[in-house]
Design a protein around this motif. Structure first.
Motif, PDB file in Angstrom:
ATOM      1  N   TRP A  26       0.837  -1.209   0.000  1.00 52.71           N
ATOM      2  CA  TRP A  26       0.000   0.000   0.000  1.00 52.71           C
ATOM      3  C   TRP A  26       0.872   1.259   0.000  1.00 52.71           C
ATOM      4  N   GLY A  71      -8.864  -3.629   1.295  1.00 49.32           N
ATOM      5  CA  GLY A  71      -9.401  -2.283   1.108  1.00 49.32           C
ATOM      6  C   GLY A  71     -10.909  -2.225   1.242  1.00 49.32           C
ATOM      7  N   TYR A  75     -13.478  -0.418   4.163  1.00 50.23           N
ATOM      8  CA  TYR A  75     -14.582   0.504   3.885  1.00 50.23           C
ATOM      9  C   TYR A  75     -15.905  -0.070   4.379  1.00 50.23           C
ATOM     10  N   ASP A 108      -7.497   8.727  -0.021  1.00 52.31           N
ATOM     11  CA  ASP A 108      -6.585   7.629  -0.346  1.00 52.31           C
ATOM     12  C   ASP A 108      -6.756   7.254  -1.820  1.00 52.31           C
ATOM     13  N   TRP A 111      -6.333   3.641  -2.899  1.00 53.33           N
ATOM     14  CA  TRP A 111      -7.482   2.796  -2.542  1.00 53.33           C
ATOM     15  C   TRP A 111      -8.545   2.883  -3.630  1.00 53.33           C
TER      16      TRP A 111
END
Length: 209
Positions: A26, A71, A75, A108, A111
């Motif tokens: 990441w 990811g 969320y 991000d 992402w």
């Protein structure tokens, strides 16, 4: 025998190493771009030789796959945490949902790019990694149905609308707020299109106009 690692300790150590590799991946994606990720860079960040990564991930796409699932799981957790505090009024609720996704994505870009744009040639997420994204869509579908929005095309329109504003923000005004300023207006246009009733604030404005 004393000092012999148990299977649970070995598994825990392996999981910790995999988490470290994903964190490094990441970091690399955020610094250099999602599509520019290299196994050599990731390995160097965790103090490994590139071939050693294959004992944890079968390929670079396997790392992407794990990142994809990770990811969306993050969320999904954010959606579940904020759902009880969303405003009850449909239009205000839609605005809150839109702002949450927009702000999360813009904060991000890596992402958003990995999870929502096809930037990595040949990469397709596995069913396991894709599952959290389906759970996010299910939450959105439930929210829409509670507002009386049941048309599948209306769901697609919503995803395209908010996602398009995120993409425009990242492409044309990174670090700024140009397209965030359009978010409420876009939500109101969408609400008008699907026939949501005006909220109390809008009714008061109309009565006073």
């Amino acid at each position: 025998m004393l000092g012999t690692p148990t299977s649970s300790r070995i598994a825990a150590r392996r999981e910790a190493t995999q988490r470290e590799i994903l964190a490094a991946a990441w970091d690399a994606a955020r610094e250099q771009g999602v599509a520019q990720l290299t196994l050599r860079d990731v390995a160097e960040r965790v103090g490994m030789r590139p071939p050693s990564l294959y004992s944890h991930f079968a390929s670079k796409h396997a790392i992407y796959d794990a990142m994809f699932g990770q990811g969306w799981a993050a969320y999904l957790e954010a959606c579940r945490a904020t759902r009880p505090s969303l405003p009850p009024e449909p239009r205000a609720r839609l605005r809150a949902i839109a702002h949450q996704y927009f702000d999360y994505s813009v904060a991000d870009p890596a992402w958003f790019q990995l999870l929502n744009q096809r930037l990595v040639p040949g990469f397709e997420p596995s069913a396991e990694s894709y599952a959290p994204s389906l759970a996010v869509i299910e939450i959105l579908r439930e929210e829409m149905e509670e507002m009386g929005i049941t048309d599948a095309a209306a769901m697609d329109l919503w995803v395209a609308l908010v996602g398009g504003l995120v993409a425009s923000q990242l492409a044309n005004d990174p670090g700024g707020g140009r397209y965030r300023l359009l978010l409420d207006r876009a939500v109101e246009m969408y609400a008008d299109h699907v026939g949501l009733p005006l909220g109390t604030t809008h009714r008061a404005e109309e009565e006073n106009s």
